[in-house]
Design an enzyme around this catalytic site. Structure first.
Site, mmCIF file in Angstrom:
data_model
loop_
_atom_site.group_PDB
_atom_site.id
_atom_site.type_symbol
_atom_site.label_atom_id
_atom_site.label_comp_id
_atom_site.label_asym_id
_atom_site.label_seq_id
_atom_site.Cartn_x
_atom_site.Cartn_y
_atom_site.Cartn_z
ATOM 1 N N VAL A 223 0.840 -1.202 0.000
ATOM 2 C CA VAL A 223 0.000 0.000 0.000
ATOM 3 C C VAL A 223 0.876 1.253 0.000
ATOM 4 O O VAL A 223 0.625 2.202 -0.756
ATOM 5 C CB VAL A 223 -0.950 -0.010 1.217
ATOM 6 C CG1 VAL A 223 -1.636 1.345 1.376
ATOM 7 C CG2 VAL A 223 -1.997 -1.102 1.069
ATOM 8 N N VAL A 226 2.407 1.924 -3.469
ATOM 9 C CA VAL A 226 1.473 2.478 -4.450
ATOM 10 C C VAL A 226 1.025 3.877 -4.051
ATOM 11 O O VAL A 226 0.898 4.765 -4.898
ATOM 12 C CB VAL A 226 0.258 1.539 -4.622
ATOM 13 C CG1 VAL A 226 -0.813 2.189 -5.495
ATOM 14 C CG2 VAL A 226 0.696 0.210 -5.231
ATOM 15 N N GLU A 227 0.790 4.082 -2.764
ATOM 16 C CA GLU A 227 0.266 5.363 -2.297
ATOM 17 C C GLU A 227 1.275 6.501 -2.441
ATOM 18 O O GLU A 227 0.929 7.590 -2.899
ATOM 19 C CB GLU A 227 -0.174 5.252 -0.826
ATOM 20 C CG GLU A 227 -1.433 4.426 -0.598
ATOM 21 C CD GLU A 227 -2.697 5.161 -1.021
ATOM 22 O OE1 GLU A 227 -2.607 6.321 -1.461
ATOM 23 O OE2 GLU A 227 -3.778 4.553 -0.918
ATOM 24 N N SER A 228 2.518 6.255 -2.039
ATOM 25 C CA SER A 228 3.466 7.362 -1.965
ATOM 26 C C SER A 228 4.849 7.053 -2.531
ATOM 27 O O SER A 228 5.700 7.946 -2.576
ATOM 28 C CB SER A 228 3.638 7.789 -0.502
ATOM 29 O OG SER A 228 4.331 6.781 0.237
#
Length: 325
Positions: A223, A226-228
């Site tokens: 996560v 993908v997020e940051s």
């Protein structure tokens, strides 16, 4: 090799055993209807969230579902296969048989899922939309063919794609084979250490928070990737902040006073993902809820038909697969 409906149902049964869920009710001998498939798929996710299992229906399954209606008379406004279907009702019905909800109107269906650049990139199951404004849709079969309910006096049939569509939409993403991992490998009990996270930024934080909230550390790492891109200072155009891209209001609700602090961010994300995993009992649905909110997942009874969310879930699954999850 394409599994088809019966093959995917067999896979669902295997996943249920691995998850320790109650097995789906036995289907009558030879039963492979869309209703049976959708029911089994729902049981294999959270007991009522079709179209969002780990494997999920494929574009080929959508084509197979649509072919059941070959020969059905065209009736404008018709939604009952026993009496007749129009073009958008056929598309809606084929997807619904596999547990995927679509809008009723052709122009709305032409905005579902995500755009596909051209016919060269089209895959079976994609929605083809025609005219401007859109007033006709069909389901791509492959080899420049589509299945559609063409016009009054005609019937559901397979025909050539007779002109360039004004829109091509992909509602279902094919899940790479690498992502179709045994769900047992996602169980937190097997991921208490940083094994497989060597060299991953903030691995110790993912392990610590994962252990605290019973969430796989590799899932948290995927996560964050993908997020940051593992950037604790990242800020999205919508205002999401930090390593795990928490919105300020969400962060406050999770007890995170500073989303730019990696330890707080990972702890808050683990708490949120734990809630979603317990609620939906499905990794894809938990990821969809992380991106779009649990309310949206409930509203659409599955992964919401938002382009961002439809793309987000497979991205995280791919990142998870890359970590060996």
């Amino acid at each position: 090799m394409t599994l088809g409906v019966s093959g995917v149902m067999s896979r669902i049964s295997e996943l249920q055993d691995q998850l320790g869920l109650n097995p789906a009710p036995a289907a009558p001998a030879g039963a492979t209807s869309g209703t049976t498939f959708a029911s089994a798929l729902a049981d294999a996710t959270r007991g009522g969230s079709p179209g969002s299992g780990v494997a999920g229906p494929s574009g080929g399954d959508i084509v197979a579902a649509a072919k059941k209606y070959l020969g059905t008379p065209y009736v404008f406004g018709g939604t009952d296969p026993a009496k007749g279907l129009d073009c958008s009702a056929l598309v809606q019905r084929a997807y619904k048989d596999l547990g995927v909800d679509l809008p009723r109107i052709a122009s709305d269906q032409a905005r579902a899922g995500r755009p596909v650049a051209s016919m060269a990139d089209a895959k079976p199951g994609d929605i083809l939309a025609f005219n401007s404004p859109v007033d006709h849709v069909g389901i791509y079969v492959g080899d420049n063919k589509m299945i559609a309910a063409p016009k009054p006096g005609d019937h559901v049939k397979i025909q050539s794609v007779y002109e360039k569509p004004v829109a091509i939409r992909r509602v279902l993403e094919d899940t790479p084979a690498a992502v179709l991992q045994d769900i047992s490998s996602l169980r937190p009990a097997g991921l208490r250490t940083s094994g497989g996270l060597s060299g991953v930024p903030y691995a110790d934080l993912f392990v610590k928070a994962g252990e605290k909230y019973d969430v796989p550390p590799k899932l948290l790492a995927a996560v964050a990737k993908v997020e940051s891109g593992y950037d604790p200072k990242a800020v999205s155009p919508a205002g999401a902040q930090g390593l795990m891209q928490l919105m300020p209001g969400t962060a406050r609700g999770l007890g995170v006073s500073n989303a730019f602090d990696p330890a707080q961010a990972v702890n808050g994300a683990a708490k949120l993902l734990s809630q979603h995993l317990k609620e939906f009992k499905s990794v894809p649905l938990a990821l969809a809820a992380y991106n779009a909110g649990g309310g949206a997942v409930h509203k659409y009874d599955g992964i919401p038909p938002f382009a961002e969310t439809q793309a987000y879930v497979p991205k995280v699954q791919k990142a998870l697969a890359a970590l060996g999850g």
